[in-house]
Design an enzyme around this catalytic site. Structure first.
Site: not given
Ligand SMILES: NC(=O)c1ccc[n+]([C@@H]2O[C@H](COP(=O)([O-])OP(=O)(O)OC[C@H]3O[C@@H](n4cnc5c(N)ncnc54)[C@H](O)[C@@H]3O)[C@@H](O)[C@H]2O)c1
Length: 456
Positions: A275
């Site tokens: 992030c």
């Molecule tokens: N990790 C954090 O602390 C956090 C906090 C706030 C916001 N976010 C935001 O949330 C969003 C997700 O982050 P995250 O950390 O969960 O990511 P992550 O990589 O842990 O998880 C994303 C998931 O999406 C799946 N994926 C990718 N493309 C796909 C598709 N086309 N169809 C279905 N599944 C698909 C991946 O396989 C993965 O399991 C991002 O935009 C991030 O900036 C993350």
């Protein structure tokens, strides 16, 4: 409220709605579990077959999600997972939680959102609520997601409902979780906002409606830019303190006693995670499209990006005091995850520090109870690394132990007792010792008299 919206509202309020979460990562899995825990039948859709299989087996792969919860919810039929988007046709609501990384050029990489939304569009039916949660630039929901969904011929706010709600998960935080962190929601129409508010109301304590998706998108970017800029500020103050012979940790600890108008941020070896190092650049990219040059974001970015170099400079300085050079020195890095007590390596500054140490001829090893191995391509070191156990022998063998992530599992007394030289970038070691150097602080008073202990 239109009949279509009223019907969906009734299904949500009676918890008969079938909800879906696309992307079962750090954000999506806790959300899916929270919905299921609150009695909503939830289907998680993820392209990663290993994650789908893990859920099917009732297992959790996210440290903040208890395996027992997944097991129970799967056994009760409240939580299922699939890699097949045809499940979308059976859903009343869909939350999208896919990654939003940066391209090498620091431009937003929208490919995950676009492919997920295209896959959803192929099965979208009338009366579905779609909520984007991925962190992204203001305008994404209405400029990217809405047109892709409307290619189906269905209209947002009429045939289907669309909103944005930023995720605020803080991995490893024992106090704040999906349920008790207030959720900001902006709908493309007031009805969309009401439906999204009702959906989150089933499972989250507080929902904060705002006037539009772009306000909600901007809220998230303000929050993360606030952190990036304040960390940049304190990192610059740390570098300044180093030159002025002042201990930045003592300064911040004293400043935080002010009961108003100050919030402590701490320096470190650099920014990490999915992030804070990334999201502000989504905002600066969008601002530039509108002819606006966002100076704070760029400045904080360049100060924060310099911190791995400052850390290597500190290690070099510490070795130098004992008449040792970095070239050839054995450096044991303690903690490489991007923050304390988690396993997330995304954008971890430890990888940059280790790569820089390697380039300068150091022999790098690392200890991290959460990260068993690091591939050569991740740390640019030319070879794969496995975590070593930080025992008396490994500590004594190192020329310097560099604490980059202050995991609670580390025995700091043992590190102080056994390591010949320590560079602490997190203020993990509270007392002063002649062989403990801190980022943002002068060399310890008796460091000149200190000589490295030969490894036994
Ligand atoms: N990790 C954090 O602390 C956090 C906090 C706030 C916001 N976010 C935001 O949330 C969003 C997700 O982050 P995250 O950390 O969960 O990511 P992550 O990589 O842990 O998880 C994303 C998931 O999406 C799946 N994926 C990718 N493309 C796909 C598709 N086309 N169809 C279905 N599944 C698909 C991946 O396989 C993965 O399991 C991002 O935009 C991030 O900036 C993350």
């Amino acid at each position: 409220m239109s009949p279509t919206a009223a019907e969906l509202m009734a299904r949500i309020q009676s918890r008969r709605a079938r909800v879906g979460v696309v992307g079962l990562g750090y954000v999506g899995l806790p959300l899916a579990v929270e919905f299921a825990r609150n009695g909503l039948m939830c289907i998680g859709i993820d392209l990663d077959a290993r994650k789908v299989a893990a859920i099917d087996r009732g297992e959790s792969y996210i440290p903040d999600v208890a395996a027992a919860d997944v097991k129970t919810l799967v056994a009760e039929g409240l939580l299922t997972a699939s890699a097949d988007f045809s499940a979308v046709a059976t859903l009343d609501t869909i939350n999208i939680c896919v990654p939003t990384p940066l391209r090498k050029t620091k431009d937003p990489d929208m490919s995950f959102i676009v492919s997920a939304v295209e896959a959803i569009a192929a099965h979208l039916r009338t009366g579905t609520l779609v909520v984007l949660e991925s962190t992204t630039y203001p305008g994404t929901t209405e400029e990217v997601v809405q047109p892709l969904l409307e290619r189906t011929g269905l209209r947002a706010g009429v045939d289907f409902f669309l909103a944005f709600s930023p995720e605020r998960v803080d991995p490893g935080n024992a106090t704040y979780n999906t349920r008790n962190v207030p959720k900001v929601v902006g709908g493309t129409t007031p009805e969309c906002a009401e439906l999204a508010r009702a959906l989150y109301g089933t499972s989250i304590d507080t929902v904060i409606p705002v006037s539009s998706p772009r306000v909600a998108e901007m809220v998230k970017l303000l929050e993360n830019t606030f952190r990036a800029v304040n960390i940049g500020l304190v990192n610059e103050i740390a570098l300044m303190c180093d030159k002025l012979g002042i201990d930045v940790w003592e300064v911040v600890d004293a400043a935080r006693t002010k009961p108003f108008g100050f919030m402590p941020f701490y320096p470190g070896p650099g920014l990490g995670g999915h992030c804070i190092p990334i999201d502000p650049f989504y905002l600066s990219w969008k601002a530039r499209q509108h002819g606006f040059e966002p100076r704070f974001i760029e400045l904080a970015g360049s100060v924060n990006a310099a911190m791995p170099h400052a850390t290597v400079g500190k290690i070099t300085e510490a070795l130098n005091v004992g008449k040792q050079s970095l070239n050839g020195a054995r450096i044991l890095v303690a903690g490489i995850a991007y923050k304390r007590d988690i396993d997330d390596m995304r954008e971890s500054p430890a990888l940059d520090v280790m790569g820089l140490l390697h380039q300068r001829g150091a022999r790098v090893s690392y200890a991290d109870p959460f990260v068993p191995a690091v591939r050569a391509r991740s740390w640019l070191g030319g070879y794969d690394l496995s975590a070593v156990t930080m025992d008396r022998a490994t500590l004594a063998e190192a020329d310097c132990v560099a604490i980059l992530t202050d995991h609670r599992a580390f025995d700091y007394d043992a590190i102080v007792a056994n390591a010949p030289l320590i560079v602490d970038t997190r203020n993990a070691i509270k007392r002063t010792h002649p062989h403990v150097f801190k980022l943002g602080a002068p060399a310890p008073a008796c460091a000149q008299a200190w000589q490295p202990v030969a490894a036994t």
